[in-house]
Design a protein around this motif. Structure first.
Motif, PDB file in Angstrom:
ATOM      1  N   THR A   1      -2.474  -3.283 -10.972  1.00 30.64           N
ATOM      2  CA  THR A   1      -3.828  -3.414 -10.434  1.00 30.64           C
ATOM      3  C   THR A   1      -3.798  -2.811  -9.034  1.00 30.64           C
ATOM      4  N   ILE A   2      -4.955  -2.384  -8.539  1.00 35.85           N
ATOM      5  CA  ILE A   2      -5.069  -1.936  -7.144  1.00 35.85           C
ATOM      6  C   ILE A   2      -6.276  -2.663  -6.555  1.00 35.85           C
ATOM      7  N   ASP A   3      -6.138  -3.231  -5.357  1.00 34.47           N
ATOM      8  CA  ASP A   3      -7.291  -3.922  -4.762  1.00 34.47           C
ATOM      9  C   ASP A   3      -8.041  -2.969  -3.822  1.00 34.47           C
TER      10      ASP A   3
ATOM     11  N   GLU B   1     -10.226   6.732 -14.861  1.00 35.38           N
ATOM     12  CA  GLU B   1      -9.797   5.927 -13.708  1.00 35.38           C
ATOM     13  C   GLU B   1     -10.420   4.541 -13.746  1.00 35.38           C
TER      14      GLU B   1
ATOM     15  N   GLY C   1      -6.227  -0.957  -1.337  1.00 33.72           N
ATOM     16  CA  GLY C   1      -5.193  -0.032  -1.795  1.00 33.72           C
ATOM     17  C   GLY C   1      -3.858  -0.708  -2.072  1.00 33.72           C
TER      18      GLY C   1
ATOM     19  N   LYS D   1      -3.353   6.290  -8.647  1.00 37.28           N
ATOM     20  CA  LYS D   1      -4.540   5.843  -9.373  1.00 37.28           C
ATOM     21  C   LYS D   1      -4.080   5.049 -10.593  1.00 37.28           C
TER      22      LYS D   1
ATOM     23  N   ILE E   1      -1.200  -2.426  -4.328  1.00 37.61           N
ATOM     24  CA  ILE E   1      -0.950  -2.496  -5.763  1.00 37.61           C
ATOM     25  C   ILE E   1      -0.233  -3.797  -6.113  1.00 37.61           C
TER      26      ILE E   1
ATOM     27  N   TRP F   1     -10.745  -0.219  -8.297  1.00 40.37           N
ATOM     28  CA  TRP F   1      -9.789  -0.874  -7.416  1.00 40.37           C
ATOM     29  C   TRP F   1     -10.360  -2.244  -7.034  1.00 40.37           C
TER      30      TRP F   1
ATOM     31  N   ARG G   1       0.843  -1.209   0.000  1.00 36.89           N
ATOM     32  CA  ARG G   1       0.000   0.000   0.000  1.00 36.89           C
ATOM     33  C   ARG G   1       0.869   1.245   0.000  1.00 36.89           C
TER      34      ARG G   1
END
Ligand code: AMP
Length: 537
Positions: free
Chosen positions: A421-423, A377, A426, A369, A428, A380, A361
């Motif tokens: 990718t971001i979950d 955008e 937060g 973003k 990555i 997430w 994170r």
């Protein structure tokens, strides 16, 4: 209404002053180029940095001047960091592993006035000196007894220079946005680009990386920065260690597995940081020698994706926790670090391991973003991937002496060149560099994911995956491996190893076995060279 707190600008010199006052006898231990270990306390380091600041003035240097260093991690380099920046000059750290033409380019582009050079790099600089018209002289970072005969013009001896000065020097109070240091990103194409850090960005970054959920530094730690001081300020550790009062252990030129193990063991190192290739060397040495890592508790691994198999080996065999982190020269460098949240502490092992393999994170101060090709955008959800953009007080707002480039096209954001990718939490996951991702039949295949699987095969020492052109699919993945000594493996074995781990259309079609894989000046796989050698159909 303005607040009524003291207006004290954030200056780099305060970090060493603080350590000198409150951690006077906490050691900086350095493996020297000359051979022996050197040790002294923060108070000694600060006194010598003040002498050096006087010497810089005597050399005719003034605030705003750029002073270059070509040096390993060691106490003299620490003194230079503080003396140069503390005086209002700019400390330009130069990566000696770059191609000679790139070194010449960045020294001239930065307009370095003097260069401070470790003994190791004197021969290199001798071959370049006549292409550096703006450099007034060279200081060889050694004592009179080891001063070499050299063709470098205006060559001075560091110790002679420092010894001649008084240790009284009052650091100027600088506007905190004054430039403090300069590091060129080692782009694999085009000319390197200068990232000009400020006192403010450096001090804020030092606070941030010291936090528990980042490096977790304290006055009880002994910190070994393996990552070089010529690569993004050794990830900020020469600043964060004095800020926290941690002992600093510097490896000098000896970055092989055996030397690092010995230093870690003998100096009671509890924390270290470096790129995966360095830890590969350490793990190989440990496996061969049966030695241990002593009191080492944590290592931060970043710069390239850390393979899950490396995280597991360090944890299960050597009791060392890996903190997977992501950053860039343009982000000082820290962007994210991987530590579980409270709700994730008791996850089942498989889920915990999957989480630990991500890049983590953002630390407070960094915002990010992901966007699609049109700049919209993306969600997430841990699945959608796009171009990763970041912003924050230690993110590069513009390159040094350069026009605005595409990565700064969206105002207030920096485009990293990474796909991620971001979950929902937060975290990555770096899928790839934009230019390394493999575009097969309209789908994107992550070279990092395929490399991480190959490296878990017991016969494989190092792995790279590149795209090769394909008439039907556009591109297909090709696996290139270097094997462990004495091992043999077939392409069919390796392809079979992928079964059940990725979708069948992601499995590399073919395999090339090589003796060694090429690396960049910062220890990453040199994909451009691999593409040149093995990228054709
Ligand atoms: P540099 O500016 O030389 O430090 O390189 C920065 C680049 O290294 C990033 O943009 C990423 O592509 C890569 N990188 C750094 N850390 C990681 C990581 N943990 N996983 C994957 N790639 C990384």
């Amino acid at each position: 209404m303005r607040g009524l707190m003291m207006d004290v600008p954030l200056n780099v010199s305060a970090l060493l002053d603080f350590a000198a006052k409150y951690h006077a006898d906490t050691e900086i231990v350095s493996k020297t180029v000359e051979g022996p270990l050197h040790r002294y306390g923060y108070a000694d380091a600060a006194a010598r940095a003040r002498r050096l600041a006087n010497a810089l003035v005597r050399l005719g240097l003034a605030p705003g001047d750029v002073v270059g260093t070509v040096a390993w991690n060691g106490y003299r380099h620490v003194e230079l960091y503080y003396a140069i920046s503390g005086s209002g000059m700019i400390c330009h750290t130069i990566n000696p592993r770059l191609f000679a033409e790139q070194i010449v380019y960045i020294i001239n582009h930065a307009q370095d006035r003097w260069l401070f050079v470790d003994l190791t790099f004197v021969p290199l600089l001798e071959t370049l000196a006549d292409k550096l018209p703006g450099v007034k002289g060279f200081v060889v970072m050694t004592d009179a007894a080891h001063m070499p005969r050299t063709t470098l013009p205006n060559a001075l001896c560091y110790e002679t220079l420092v010894e001649a000065e008084r240790d009284a020097f009052v650091w100027p109070v600088l506007d905190e946005n004054t430039a403090s240091s300069l590091c060129y990103s080692s782009g694999t194409t085009g000319n390197p680009r200068g990232v000009l850090y400020s006192h403010r960005s450096t001090v804020l970054h030092s606070y941030a990386v010291s936090l528990i959920d980042v490096f977790g530094l304290s006055a009880r730690e002994a910190v070994l920065p393996v990552v070089p001081m010529f690569h993004v300020n050794a990830w900020g550790l020469p600043y964060a260690a004095p800020l926290t009062g941690a002992k600093l252990v510097m490896p000098g030129p000896n970055l092989d597995g055996a030397s690092l193990q010995a230093l870690i063991y003998d100096e009671g190192v509890t924390f270290s940081a470096g790129v995966p290739t360095v830890w590969m060397g350490v793990l190989n040495h440990l496996a061969q020698s049966g030695k241990s890592l002593g009191r080492l508790e944590r290592v931060v691994i970043g710069g390239s994706a850390c393979p899950p198999s490396m995280i597991e080996t360090l944890r299960d065999r050597y009791g060392v926790k890996v903190v997977h982190a992501w950053g860039m020269t343009e982000i000082s460098p820290l962007g994210t670090a991987n530590h579980p949240k409270r709700k994730q502490v008791d996850l089942p092992p498989a889920e915990r391991d999957a989480l630990a393999a991500r890049q983590g994170r953002p630390v407070f101060g960094v915002d990010m973003k992901i966007v699609d090709g049109a700049g919209n955008e993306l969600p997430w959800d841990g699945t959608a991937f796009g171009a990763l953009k970041v912003r924050g007080p230690w993110v590069c707002g513009r390159y040094f002496n350069s026009d605005v480039v595409p990565s700064h096209q969206e105002a207030g954001w920096f485009e990293t060149g990474d796909v991620a990718t971001i979950d929902a939490d937060g975290n990555i996951q770096i899928v790839d560099r934009v230019k390394d991702v493999i575009k097969s039949g309209g789908e994107w295949i992550s070279s990092i994911e395929l490399e991480n699987i190959a490296i878990a095969h017991p016969a494989v020492r190092e792995a790279a995956v590149i795209a090769r052109p394909d008439a039907k699919w556009g591109e297909r993945p090709r696996l290139i491996v270097a094997l462990e000594k004495g091992e043999a493996v077939t392409a069919a074995d390796l392809r079979a190893f992928y079964q059940g781990k990725v979708a069948s259309w992601c499995v590399p079609d073919d395999v090339v076995v090589v003796d060694d894989l090429p690396h960049t000046a910062t220890g990453k796989l040199l994909k451009s060279e691999l593409r040149r050698l093995y990228g054709s159909a």
